[in-house]
Scaffold this motif. Structure first.
Motif, short mmCIF file in Angstrom:
data_model
loop_
_atom_site.label_atom_id
_atom_site.label_comp_id
_atom_site.label_asym_id
_atom_site.label_seq_id
_atom_site.Cartn_x
_atom_site.Cartn_y
_atom_site.Cartn_z
N PRO A 43 5.15 -45.03 -60.03
CA PRO A 43 4.93 -43.90 -59.13
C PRO A 43 6.03 -42.86 -59.26
N VAL A 44 5.64 -41.60 -59.29
CA VAL A 44 6.63 -40.52 -59.32
C VAL A 44 7.44 -40.51 -58.03
N ALA A 45 6.75 -40.68 -56.91
CA ALA A 45 7.42 -40.72 -55.61
C ALA A 45 6.66 -41.71 -54.74
N GLU A 46 7.01 -42.97 -54.83
CA GLU A 46 6.25 -44.03 -54.17
C GLU A 46 6.22 -43.82 -52.66
N ILE A 53 -1.09 -37.81 -61.52
CA ILE A 53 -1.88 -37.80 -62.75
C ILE A 53 -0.94 -37.71 -63.95
N LYS A 54 -1.46 -38.06 -65.11
CA LYS A 54 -0.71 -37.91 -66.35
C LYS A 54 -1.24 -36.69 -67.08
N LEU A 55 -0.34 -35.75 -67.35
CA LEU A 55 -0.71 -34.53 -68.06
C LEU A 55 -0.79 -34.79 -69.55
N SER A 56 -1.36 -33.85 -70.28
CA SER A 56 -1.50 -34.01 -71.73
C SER A 56 -0.22 -33.63 -72.47
N GLY A 57 0.77 -33.13 -71.77
CA GLY A 57 2.05 -32.77 -72.37
C GLY A 57 3.05 -32.44 -71.28
N SER A 58 4.27 -32.16 -71.68
CA SER A 58 5.28 -31.76 -70.71
C SER A 58 5.09 -30.28 -70.37
N GLY A 415 4.18 -25.10 -51.91
CA GLY A 415 3.13 -24.33 -51.27
C GLY A 415 3.22 -24.50 -49.78
N PRO A 416 2.30 -23.93 -49.03
CA PRO A 416 2.35 -24.04 -47.57
C PRO A 416 2.10 -25.45 -47.05
N GLN A 417 1.47 -26.32 -47.86
CA GLN A 417 1.13 -27.66 -47.38
C GLN A 417 1.82 -28.79 -48.13
N GLY A 418 2.49 -28.50 -49.24
CA GLY A 418 3.11 -29.57 -50.01
C GLY A 418 3.80 -29.04 -51.24
N LEU A 419 4.36 -29.97 -52.03
CA LEU A 419 5.08 -29.57 -53.24
C LEU A 419 4.61 -30.39 -54.44
N ILE A 420 4.89 -29.87 -55.63
CA ILE A 420 4.54 -30.52 -56.88
C ILE A 420 5.82 -31.05 -57.53
N ALA A 421 5.83 -32.35 -57.89
CA ALA A 421 6.96 -32.97 -58.58
C ALA A 421 6.49 -33.44 -59.95
N VAL A 422 7.31 -33.26 -60.96
CA VAL A 422 6.95 -33.62 -62.33
C VAL A 422 8.07 -34.46 -62.94
N ASP A 423 7.67 -35.55 -63.57
CA ASP A 423 8.59 -36.42 -64.29
C ASP A 423 8.02 -36.65 -65.68
N GLY A 424 8.52 -35.92 -66.67
CA GLY A 424 7.95 -36.01 -68.02
C GLY A 424 6.55 -35.45 -68.04
N ARG A 425 5.56 -36.32 -68.30
CA ARG A 425 4.15 -35.92 -68.28
C ARG A 425 3.43 -36.32 -67.02
N ASP A 426 4.14 -36.90 -66.07
CA ASP A 426 3.53 -37.35 -64.83
C ASP A 426 3.75 -36.30 -63.72
N MET A 427 2.66 -35.88 -63.11
CA MET A 427 2.70 -34.85 -62.05
C MET A 427 2.12 -35.43 -60.78
#
Length: 433
Positions: A43-46, A53-58, A415-427
């Motif tokens: 988990p990125v942030a358990e 999700i896993k992205l197709s690239g960084s 954003g107004p309701q939450g944030l996006i965290a990325v670790d490598g290819r995991d978002m």
């Protein structure tokens, strides 16, 4: 000692050989699924994420546009729904930026070394408007500005409502544009303070400033964005640095003497003269030393500039009228600032405090480890704590905890309701509490 392999070892070899044969004969290729299983991250942030999700690239960048997350790569852009992280669409593009906010947000995309751009709907990817002449595009929270140049060097600057189909205004800028291309090329203004574990663009695009400065060939053309007119053309001297902040043209002059550099700051309103000036205010536009060569714009955020007085104490100045918004004690330093708030680190580096410019008060305090960094966005104050690494998002006005997650990921967007965290290819999407 007996020789040879065990029956289980022979079975494993047989299975691997069989899989290779199936892949080579194109009957069945299991290796993508096997590789995804091998590289699957935890988990990125358990306990804090709504989805991962896993992205197709960084990614090169991530921005929240309404109820979609826009992911930018080197040669394409993708959109994911904020609700469940479902991929909505994909488009080939060398650069992308988000203009507008909320339901009025759009995605602006284009290709390098190719004139023009497209304005896309964040949810569907549908083309709302196309342009085939612009060489540079600036996306703002309330506007899109583009620059188109024809043969001979004559250029025209145009402003658009993010979802509009007709320009708000157009103005000729003369010969400019050959060094301005793609999305959001640098303009004279403030530079954000860096923060570890936080992307440089986490705050998203600013509002369209009252004045834009277009630098070209030793000149700076000042454009009034309310009227769509070029109101001034400046030619800075070798010892000067011109920047445009808070609707003012700020000129920093550095004079060498006595083995050091003496600074003078003058803020003017085009056509109306000097609004304020300060001697001895160092906006850190030059490297340390006595050369006084100014190579960068001042640090700050929106309409606020960060300076240092002659005894080394930091201060925050309102660029519009020169008011001192905050004056630090010895060894205090500013980690983040925008036009409404600042995050200040204590002299012992153990406490961060949030400060409001409207009231002049401390709105929250937070104990941190040495090495912590911070950033400010319109929606959250982000603290990246160290040892252990932890991301904490607070309400800028009162310090209410919005997110508290132990993670190695970096915060890419809020954003107004939450944030996006990325670790490598995991978002992952972390909603506010």
């Amino acid at each position: 000692m007996a020789s040879g392999g065990t029956p289980r070892g022979y079975i494993a070899i047989f299975v691997v050989v069989g899989l290779v044969v199936l892949a080579l004969t194109r009957v069945f290729n299991p290796w993508p699924q096997v590789w995804n299983w091998v590289t699957a991250a935890g988990p990125v942030a358990e306990g804090a994420s709504q989805w991962q999700i896993k992205l197709s690239g960084s990614p090169a960048g991530v921005t929240i546009a309404g109820d979609a997350a826009i992911v930018e790569y080197r040669t394409r852009v993708e959109s994911y729904g904020l609700g469940a992280g479902v991929k909505l669409w994909q488009s080939d593009a060398d650069w992308a930026s988000v203009a507008g906010t909320g339901p009025d947000a759009v995605v602006v995309t284009g290709k390098l070394l190719t004139k023009g751009y497209q304005v896309l709907d964040p949810r569907s990817g549908a083309v709302r408007r196309s342009d085939n002449a612009a060489t540079a595009v600036w996306a703002y929270r309330d506007a899109i500005v583009d620059l188109a140049c024809v043969k001979g060097g004559e250029c025209e600057l145009s402003a658009w409502d993010p979802r509009g189909s007709r320009p708000l205004w157009r103005v000729s800028t003369g010969g400019i544009g050959f060094v301005l291309d793609a999305a959001n090329p640098a303009l004279p203004g403030t530079q954000p303070l860096p923060a570890s574990q936080v992307d440089d663009q986490v705050a998203g695009r600013p509002y369209l400033p009252g004045l834009m400065g277009l630098a070209d060939g030793g000149h700076v053309r000042i454009v009034d964005t309310a009227t769509g007119k070029v109101v001034q053309t400046l030619t800075p001297k070798p010892a000067e640095r011109v920047t445009v902040v808070g609707g003012r043209v700020i000129t920093v002059t550095g004079t060498a003497g006595d083995g050091t550099c003496y600074y003078s700051v003058v803020a003017t309103n085009p056509g109306a003269g000097t609004v304020w000036q300060r001697d001895g205010l160092n906006l850190r536009t030059a490297d340390n030393g006595s050369s006084c060569k100014q190579t960068r714009d001042p640090a700050g955020g929106d309409d606020v500039v960060l300076g240092v007085d002659p005894v080394g104490r930091e201060e925050l100045i309102a660029a519009h009228d020169g008011r001192r918004l905050w004056y630090g004690a010895k060894d205090q330093d500013v980690l983040a600032v925008n036009d409404a708030h600042a995050i200040v680190r204590s002299a012992d580096r153990k406490t961060l405090s949030g400060r409001s410019f409207s009231t002049g008060d401390v709105t929250w305090r937070r104990n941190v480890n040495d090495g912590a960094s911070a950033a400010l966005t319109p929606y959250a104050a982000i603290i990246a704590n160290a040892s252990p690494r932890r991301i904490i998002a607070l309400s800028p006005a009162g310090g209410r905890v919005l997110v508290d997650a132990r993670t190695e990921a970096s915060v890419f967007a809020t954003g107004p309701q939450g944030l996006i965290a990325v670790d490598g290819r995991d978002m992952a999407y972390l909603p506010y509490k």
